[in-house]
Design an enzyme around this catalytic site. Sequence first.
Site, short mmCIF file in Angstrom:
data_model
loop_
_atom_site.label_atom_id
_atom_site.label_comp_id
_atom_site.label_asym_id
_atom_site.label_seq_id
_atom_site.Cartn_x
_atom_site.Cartn_y
_atom_site.Cartn_z
CG ASP A 302 -0.37 0.16 2.50
OD1 ASP A 302 0.87 0.37 2.56
OD2 ASP A 302 -1.10 0.10 3.50
CD GLU A 345 -4.30 3.50 1.99
OE1 GLU A 345 -3.91 3.54 3.17
OE2 GLU A 345 -5.51 3.66 1.66
#
Length: 439
Positions: A302, A345
Amino acid sequence: MSHPRSARGVLLRLKFNLVLLAIFVLSLAGAGVYYYRFLEQGAFGDVRHDSQVMMETALAIRSYTTDQIKPHLDPLNADRFLPQTVPAFAAVETLRRLSGRYPGFEYREAALDPTNPRDRATTWEAGLIEQLATAQAKAPRDEVELSGVHGTGVARAMYVARPITISDPSCLSCHGDPALAPPSMQKVYGRNGGYGWQMGQTIGMQIVKVPMLYPLEKARSTFYSFMLSLVAVFGLMFLGLNLALSAMVIEPMARLNRRLEELATTDFLTDLVNRRRFFERLAAEMADARVHGTSLSVVMFDLDFFKRINDTFGHDSGDRVLKHTAVRIRELLRSSDCAARFGGEEFMILLRETPIDAAMALAEAVRAKIADAPFEVVGTVSASFGVAEWNHDEDAHALINRADRALYQAKDRGRNRVVRASDAPVQRVLVPMEGSEGI
């Protein structure tokens, strides 16, 4: 995913064709029964018409013989009996000549007690004469007629029969008292038959027979041609409807299904596959790796401090970072690999036939690709990676959990780095199979 769509199209086409075939078979059967009966009735009608024409022809010959022949030849009967003066003989002999050109066509005058032995009625004819006599007695002023079909196979024929009833007193001059009959006639036929007739008595019948074979064969030939034409028309219609079904229903539906499948399995922002599709792909690749004994690895990462990007530059800038991150990932992956936006994300990469060392190298390349080139507006962005190789025993959740643990270790060690997951399997506690996809 193309196989289920193809199967649905095949199933739809199969159902459509089965319904179409059932309608055709029922329609063909109904049309066949109706048209065959129609043609058969038409054949019977043609034969009946021919029978009537033949009967009227015989009556015309009889009438012509009585009016035009008999008066001129009767004086000769005193010396030598001339059967040509007998109307029945003239009709029978004239129409008998038709049999050479039209086999099966027959005219006969049958009597129960004839003068000429060849006119003696058979058992079947005698039964018809009795029926005609009964009908004539009930309606003496009406024209009585019997018709039907006699015989079997090629000998099957339609008959029309009319009674021969004594209505002219001149007939009794030859067939009344034998003593009054012309000697020349008795010399030819004797005195054993054809005498003692009375006025109003039904002594025999006129009967014509017309063969059924040719009209019925013609009707059958027409029927077969008609049915073959129906089958040909259905074949063309069947082909046309299937082409129309493909062009207007199946293909548009397949395109729509593909689009819906894409919407259901693709993240709309990054155009990567979504969480649900990733799990489907992972399950399929694990099954294939288990069968072939090949390696399989996953990379989980991420973006570092992504919330800070959204708070500082706005969500539009954050979305652009996610989109460009997806682009950079694709540039490094093979066509057989699979990248997914796992949520927010967070991203996942599935690497088939890839051992842990190669997976670590790929993860490092992705990390460098993200970190080394600044993003527009936002600038430099880094990411933390966890990499795990499947051990062929754990399930998908356990494998992803190991990669997730390695990801958190990368964050704990300062971020912007790749960490290899522990080989020991862990309990399935962190990543549920179901869940909403983050934006």
